[in-house]
Design a protein around this motif. Structure first.
Motif, PDB file in Angstrom:
ATOM      1  N   ASP A 176      11.266  91.174  20.506  1.00  0.00           N
ATOM      2  CA  ASP A 176      10.558  89.904  20.658  1.00  0.00           C
ATOM      3  C   ASP A 176       9.730  89.685  19.402  1.00  0.00           C
ATOM      4  O   ASP A 176       9.430  90.642  18.672  1.00  0.00           O
ATOM      5  N   SER A 177       9.329  88.430  19.157  1.00  0.00           N
ATOM      6  CA  SER A 177       8.620  88.161  17.911  1.00  0.00           C
ATOM      7  C   SER A 177       7.684  86.977  18.041  1.00  0.00           C
ATOM      8  O   SER A 177       7.752  86.197  18.998  1.00  0.00           O
ATOM      9  N   VAL A 178       6.811  86.858  17.049  1.00  0.00           N
ATOM     10  CA  VAL A 178       5.970  85.679  16.894  1.00  0.00           C
ATOM     11  C   VAL A 178       5.798  85.456  15.392  1.00  0.00           C
ATOM     12  O   VAL A 178       5.685  86.405  14.617  1.00  0.00           O
ATOM     13  N   VAL A 179       5.821  84.194  14.972  1.00  0.00           N
ATOM     14  CA  VAL A 179       5.619  83.863  13.561  1.00  0.00           C
ATOM     15  C   VAL A 179       4.146  84.021  13.227  1.00  0.00           C
ATOM     16  O   VAL A 179       3.269  83.485  13.920  1.00  0.00           O
ATOM     17  N   ILE A 180       3.848  84.774  12.172  1.00  0.00           N
ATOM     18  CA  ILE A 180       2.447  85.018  11.785  1.00  0.00           C
ATOM     19  C   ILE A 180       2.091  84.368  10.454  1.00  0.00           C
ATOM     20  O   ILE A 180       0.903  84.204  10.152  1.00  0.00           O
ATOM     21  N   ALA A 181       3.081  84.006   9.646  1.00  0.00           N
ATOM     22  CA  ALA A 181       2.800  83.396   8.341  1.00  0.00           C
ATOM     23  C   ALA A 181       4.082  82.764   7.815  1.00  0.00           C
ATOM     24  O   ALA A 181       5.171  82.964   8.369  1.00  0.00           O
ATOM     25  N   HIS A 182       3.929  82.018   6.743  1.00  0.00           N
ATOM     26  CA  HIS A 182       5.072  81.381   6.091  1.00  0.00           C
ATOM     27  C   HIS A 182       5.087  81.792   4.626  1.00  0.00           C
ATOM     28  O   HIS A 182       4.046  82.080   4.027  1.00  0.00           O
ATOM     29  N   LEU A 304      -2.177  92.507  15.724  1.00  0.00           N
ATOM     30  CA  LEU A 304      -1.434  91.263  15.857  1.00  0.00           C
ATOM     31  C   LEU A 304      -2.401  90.065  15.870  1.00  0.00           C
ATOM     32  O   LEU A 304      -2.148  89.036  15.235  1.00  0.00           O
ATOM     33  N   SER A 305      -3.525  90.206  16.560  1.00  0.00           N
ATOM     34  CA  SER A 305      -4.514  89.115  16.608  1.00  0.00           C
ATOM     35  C   SER A 305      -5.071  88.850  15.216  1.00  0.00           C
ATOM     36  O   SER A 305      -5.307  87.693  14.842  1.00  0.00           O
ATOM     37  N   LEU A 306      -5.297  89.889  14.430  1.00  0.00           N
ATOM     38  CA  LEU A 306      -5.834  89.731  13.082  1.00  0.00           C
ATOM     39  C   LEU A 306      -4.850  88.989  12.182  1.00  0.00           C
ATOM     40  O   LEU A 306      -5.242  88.153  11.361  1.00  0.00           O
ATOM     41  N   THR A 307      -3.570  89.274  12.317  1.00  0.00           N
ATOM     42  CA  THR A 307      -2.577  88.619  11.456  1.00  0.00           C
ATOM     43  C   THR A 307      -2.503  87.126  11.765  1.00  0.00           C
ATOM     44  O   THR A 307      -2.305  86.312  10.868  1.00  0.00           O
ATOM     45  N   ARG A 308      -2.661  86.779  13.003  1.00  0.00           N
ATOM     46  CA  ARG A 308      -2.551  85.373  13.393  1.00  0.00           C
ATOM     47  C   ARG A 308      -3.839  84.620  13.098  1.00  0.00           C
ATOM     48  O   ARG A 308      -3.857  83.407  13.021  1.00  0.00           O
ATOM     49  N   GLY A 309      -4.952  85.355  12.952  1.00  0.00           N
ATOM     50  CA  GLY A 309      -6.205  84.709  12.611  1.00  0.00           C
ATOM     51  C   GLY A 309      -6.242  84.268  11.158  1.00  0.00           C
ATOM     52  O   GLY A 309      -6.971  83.365  10.802  1.00  0.00           O
TER      53      GLY A 309
END
Length: 309
Positions: A176-182, A304-309
């Motif tokens: 599973d995944s979530v996009v964290i940056a571009h 994971l929370s830090l990467t999305r912040g």
């Protein structure tokens, strides 16, 4: 209707949870036995006296026996209540042991974090995230394995990593995944290369037919470039890290395609020159990944929370 059902008791059989009072009720009964006061027990447990009375009555209906005699002078256990209290004490002690064991498992989980990341993320994004995590969790030991996106997936599926980061076009099977940056891939060369003096943008067809300094097969960068151009010429040089590709380009070995994240300093210092390209989109998503159905917990969740912040 049976006599048992008329009295509001739970019939024998069925779920144990329906036949045994919950821990909150048993803790209340133990407090009443120790303090001799329903009001005192309620205050100790942080609930109102009416709520405590309601909980005692609910247990009495559930068990089918009176547990507490209430009077203006206080609360006294009945004979049945004293016996139930002895049983309750053993259950609560077992629950406390269970809680200690569960906390030990959480402590062991939280004492380490195994991260697997593709090269660009490992080199240019993760250091900042890990510093922020260390401020939150100074006692967590972090290990980082850097490799291409294929290796990251393999480590996660083999339970050799708790959280991964990849750069490819698709999410590997089983994750599973979530996009964290571009990110964006750009073409760069040394200042002495002929492409650095071009007045017109490089056509996608010319880029595809030119031998380039490339990452190895299985890397996210290689996957994105290959898909965008519909195929690549035989590599001029094939290397296993972003740093190595960048160093080869700076040396003048040939043109390379690299993450915009990786070459900011080299472009600013004119050690590399960006070559405009037309007719091709080289944007990509950077993703956090983990085994399907196993959402990150503990330190992995915090990272994971830090990467999305």
């Amino acid at each position: 209707m049976s006599r048992t059902e008329e009295q509001g008791e739970i019939p024998a059989g069925g779920s144990l949870a329906h036949r045994v009072p919950d821990l909150g009720g048993l803790e209340l009964l133990l407090a009443v036995a120790r303090l001799g006061s329903l009001g005192g027990a309620a205050r100790e447990l942080g609930i109102t006296q009416p709520a405590a009375s309601s909980r005692i009555r609910s247990m009495e209906r559930q068990l089918g026996v009176a547990l507490v005699d209430r009077s203006p002078r206080g609360s006294r256990l009945t004979d049945a209540g004293a016996l139930v209290t002895d049983w309750a004490r053993r259950i609560v002690e077992a629950a406390e042991a269970f809680d200690v064991g569960a906390q030990a498992l959480r402590d062991r989980r939280d004492s380490r974090l195994r991260v697997a990341a593709s090269m660009t993320i490992a080199e240019y994004l993760l250091p900042g995230w890990l510093l922020a995590l260390r401020a939150q969790r100074p006692d967590t030991a972090v290990s980082l394995h850097a490799g291409n996106s294929t290796v990251v997936a393999e480590r996660l599926l083999a339970d050799e990593a708790d959280l991964g980061f990849v750069e490819g076009l698709t999410v590997p099977t089983g994750l599973d995944s979530v996009v964290i940056a571009h990110d964006r891939l750009i073409v760069v060369t040394a200042p002495a290369h002929p492409w650095s003096r071009r007045r017109r943008s490089l056509a996608a067809e010319e880029l595809a037919s030119t031998p380039l300094i490339l990452r190895e097969k299985g890397s996210g960068t290689r996957q994105v470039l290959d898909a965008a151009l519909g195929g690549l010429a035989r590599p001029l040089i094939e290397l296993s890290s972003t740093t190595a590709v960048k160093a080869a380009a700076v040396s003048g070995a040939g043109p390379a395609v690299l993450s915009e994240l990786a070459v900011g300093e080299e472009l600013a210092m004119r050690r590399l020159v960006r070559v405009p390209v037309e007719g091709v989109a080289l944007a990509r998503d950077l993703r956090a990944v983990w085994p399907t159905g196993h959402r990150p917990t503990g330190p992995a969740r915090d990272l994971l929370s830090l990467t999305r912040g």
